[in-house]
Design a protein around this motif. Structure first.
Motif, mmCIF file in Angstrom:
data_model
loop_
_atom_site.group_PDB
_atom_site.id
_atom_site.type_symbol
_atom_site.label_atom_id
_atom_site.label_comp_id
_atom_site.label_asym_id
_atom_site.label_seq_id
_atom_site.Cartn_x
_atom_site.Cartn_y
_atom_site.Cartn_z
ATOM 1 N N ASN A 144 37.067 50.421 33.521
ATOM 2 C CA ASN A 144 38.295 49.681 34.158
ATOM 3 C C ASN A 144 37.848 49.610 35.411
ATOM 4 N N MET A 145 37.280 50.531 36.261
ATOM 5 C CA MET A 145 36.737 50.187 37.670
ATOM 6 C C MET A 145 35.896 49.176 37.898
ATOM 7 N N HIS A 146 34.957 49.175 36.822
ATOM 8 C CA HIS A 146 34.065 47.975 37.142
ATOM 9 C C HIS A 146 34.683 46.570 37.253
ATOM 10 N N SER A 147 35.483 46.578 36.012
ATOM 11 C CA SER A 147 36.239 45.296 35.648
ATOM 12 C C SER A 147 37.089 44.802 36.706
ATOM 13 N N ARG A 148 38.078 45.906 37.178
ATOM 14 C CA ARG A 148 39.096 45.498 38.161
ATOM 15 C C ARG A 148 38.580 45.305 39.340
ATOM 16 N N TRP A 149 37.558 45.933 40.041
ATOM 17 C CA TRP A 149 37.238 45.745 41.440
ATOM 18 C C TRP A 149 35.920 45.313 41.709
ATOM 19 N N GLY A 150 35.062 45.104 40.609
ATOM 20 C CA GLY A 150 33.694 44.470 40.824
ATOM 21 C C GLY A 150 33.741 43.448 41.613
ATOM 22 N N ALA A 151 34.505 42.331 41.479
ATOM 23 C CA ALA A 151 34.701 41.139 42.291
ATOM 24 C C ALA A 151 35.048 41.621 43.752
ATOM 25 N N THR A 197 37.808 38.220 47.759
ATOM 26 C CA THR A 197 37.371 36.932 47.183
ATOM 27 C C THR A 197 38.522 36.111 46.757
ATOM 28 N N PRO A 198 38.758 34.983 47.211
ATOM 29 C CA PRO A 198 40.289 34.256 46.795
ATOM 30 C C PRO A 198 39.750 33.895 45.027
ATOM 31 N N GLY A 199 40.899 33.820 44.400
ATOM 32 C CA GLY A 199 40.637 33.730 42.992
ATOM 33 C C GLY A 199 40.076 34.935 42.193
ATOM 34 N N ALA A 200 39.760 36.048 42.728
ATOM 35 C CA ALA A 200 39.523 37.128 41.854
ATOM 36 C C ALA A 200 40.156 37.544 40.710
ATOM 37 N N GLU A 201 39.202 37.760 39.669
ATOM 38 C CA GLU A 201 39.961 38.154 38.355
ATOM 39 C C GLU A 201 39.438 39.679 38.220
ATOM 40 N N GLY A 202 40.656 40.286 37.812
ATOM 41 C CA GLY A 202 40.595 41.665 37.518
ATOM 42 C C GLY A 202 40.034 42.131 36.417
ATOM 43 N N GLU A 203 39.710 41.247 35.539
ATOM 44 C CA GLU A 203 39.491 41.629 34.127
ATOM 45 C C GLU A 203 37.997 40.669 33.635
ATOM 46 N N ALA A 204 36.817 41.567 33.938
ATOM 47 C CA ALA A 204 35.695 40.916 33.817
ATOM 48 C C ALA A 204 35.342 40.191 32.482
ATOM 49 N N PRO A 205 34.937 39.194 32.581
ATOM 50 C CA PRO A 205 34.684 38.611 31.220
ATOM 51 C C PRO A 205 33.761 39.285 30.240
ATOM 52 N N ARG A 247 47.445 39.167 49.506
ATOM 53 C CA ARG A 247 46.839 38.124 48.623
ATOM 54 C C ARG A 247 46.697 38.496 47.326
ATOM 55 N N GLU A 248 46.365 37.321 46.586
ATOM 56 C CA GLU A 248 46.519 37.454 45.221
ATOM 57 C C GLU A 248 45.205 37.851 44.318
ATOM 58 N N LEU A 249 45.495 38.621 43.586
ATOM 59 C CA LEU A 249 44.422 39.045 42.378
ATOM 60 C C LEU A 249 44.865 39.007 41.147
ATOM 61 N N THR A 250 44.453 38.261 40.115
ATOM 62 C CA THR A 250 44.766 38.073 38.769
ATOM 63 C C THR A 250 44.254 39.293 37.954
ATOM 64 N N ILE A 251 44.876 39.704 36.868
ATOM 65 C CA ILE A 251 44.431 40.790 36.028
ATOM 66 C C ILE A 251 44.776 40.165 34.632
ATOM 67 N N ARG A 252 43.635 39.679 33.813
ATOM 68 C CA ARG A 252 44.203 39.209 32.616
ATOM 69 C C ARG A 252 44.852 37.772 32.747
ATOM 70 N N GLY A 253 44.668 37.103 34.002
ATOM 71 C CA GLY A 253 45.151 36.111 34.262
ATOM 72 C C GLY A 253 46.706 36.186 34.816
ATOM 73 N N GLU A 254 47.288 37.386 34.956
ATOM 74 C CA GLU A 254 48.523 37.951 35.580
ATOM 75 C C GLU A 254 48.435 37.901 36.994
ATOM 76 N N PRO A 255 48.973 37.113 37.716
ATOM 77 C CA PRO A 255 49.162 37.357 39.185
ATOM 78 C C PRO A 255 49.716 38.538 39.750
ATOM 79 N N HIS A 256 49.123 39.264 40.522
ATOM 80 C CA HIS A 256 49.440 40.476 41.307
ATOM 81 C C HIS A 256 49.063 40.305 42.567
ATOM 82 N N SER A 257 49.805 40.824 43.766
ATOM 83 C CA SER A 257 49.185 40.981 45.043
ATOM 84 C C SER A 257 48.120 41.986 45.106
ATOM 85 N N VAL A 258 47.330 42.026 45.867
ATOM 86 C CA VAL A 258 46.337 43.189 46.075
ATOM 87 C C VAL A 258 47.045 44.500 45.961
#
Length: 182
Positions: A56-63, A69-77, A120-131
């Motif tokens: 989870n930590m790698h997926s959510r925060w690696g970016a 980074t604008p457009g960062a996705e918190g679910e690594a592909p 700023r915005e961060l998405t997790i599984r495509g769902e927008p969240h503030s950081v």
């Protein structure tokens, strides 16, 4: 005037280092044969909890490891979340390495964030969240799993458990020591 965002980030970093330390205090008490022990057939072992936290930590925060980074996705592909919950045969040394690697990603990302990033915005599984919302979500998530680790290890260790906080019956003494320091 205090910058609330800077204060929040400083507190988050300190508290999450404390959560990490709490987990390490529990994990450090495991015997070699207890890392893969679960309390129930469907329960998670310490090994599984570590695999999941690290993934989870790698997926959510690696970016965000090197800053927002604008457009960062918190679910690594490439993440395979379900595999994180499969019991493997990792050794205690391998599990410690996973633990450290996951926490390094999260804490490095937290160190790089600036107060202005919180809105700023961060998405997790495509769902927008503030950081800020994403951080709060993970603070609850990571703390919950670390407390699962504490409960698991305390149960497995039984009478050999070494408390990680104020021992039963020790509150008055602890409070007196704190008062003497002030």
């Amino acid at each position: 005037m205090t910058d609330l965002g800077a204060l929040y980030l400083a507190d988050l970093r300190e508290r999450m280092r404390g959560v990490k330390g709490l987990g390490e205090g529990a994990l450090g008490q495991l015997d070699e044969g207890q890392w893969h022990a679960a309390l129930t057939p469907e329960g998670n072992s310490a090994a599984v909890l570590i695999q999941h936290l690290s993934g989870n930590m790698h997926s959510r925060w690696g970016a965000l490891r090197h800053g927002y980074t604008p457009g960062a996705e918190g679910e690594a592909p490439g993440r395979h979340r379900d595999a994180e919950f499969e019991e493997g045969e990792a050794t205690p040394a391998e599990l410690w390495a996973l633990w450290e690697a996951g926490w390094a990603v999260f804490l490095e990302a937290a160190e790089q964030l600036k107060p202005e990033d919180l809105t700023r915005e961060l998405t997790i599984r495509g769902e927008p969240h503030s950081v800020l919302a994403a951080l709060q979500r993970q603070v609850a998530h990571y703390s919950g799993h670390v407390y699962q680790l504490v409960f698991l290890v305390r149960t497995l260790r039984g009478a050999q458990w070494q408390t990680l906080s104020i021992a039963r019956g020790g509150s008055a003494s602890f409070n007196a020591q704190m008062a003497a320091r002030r």
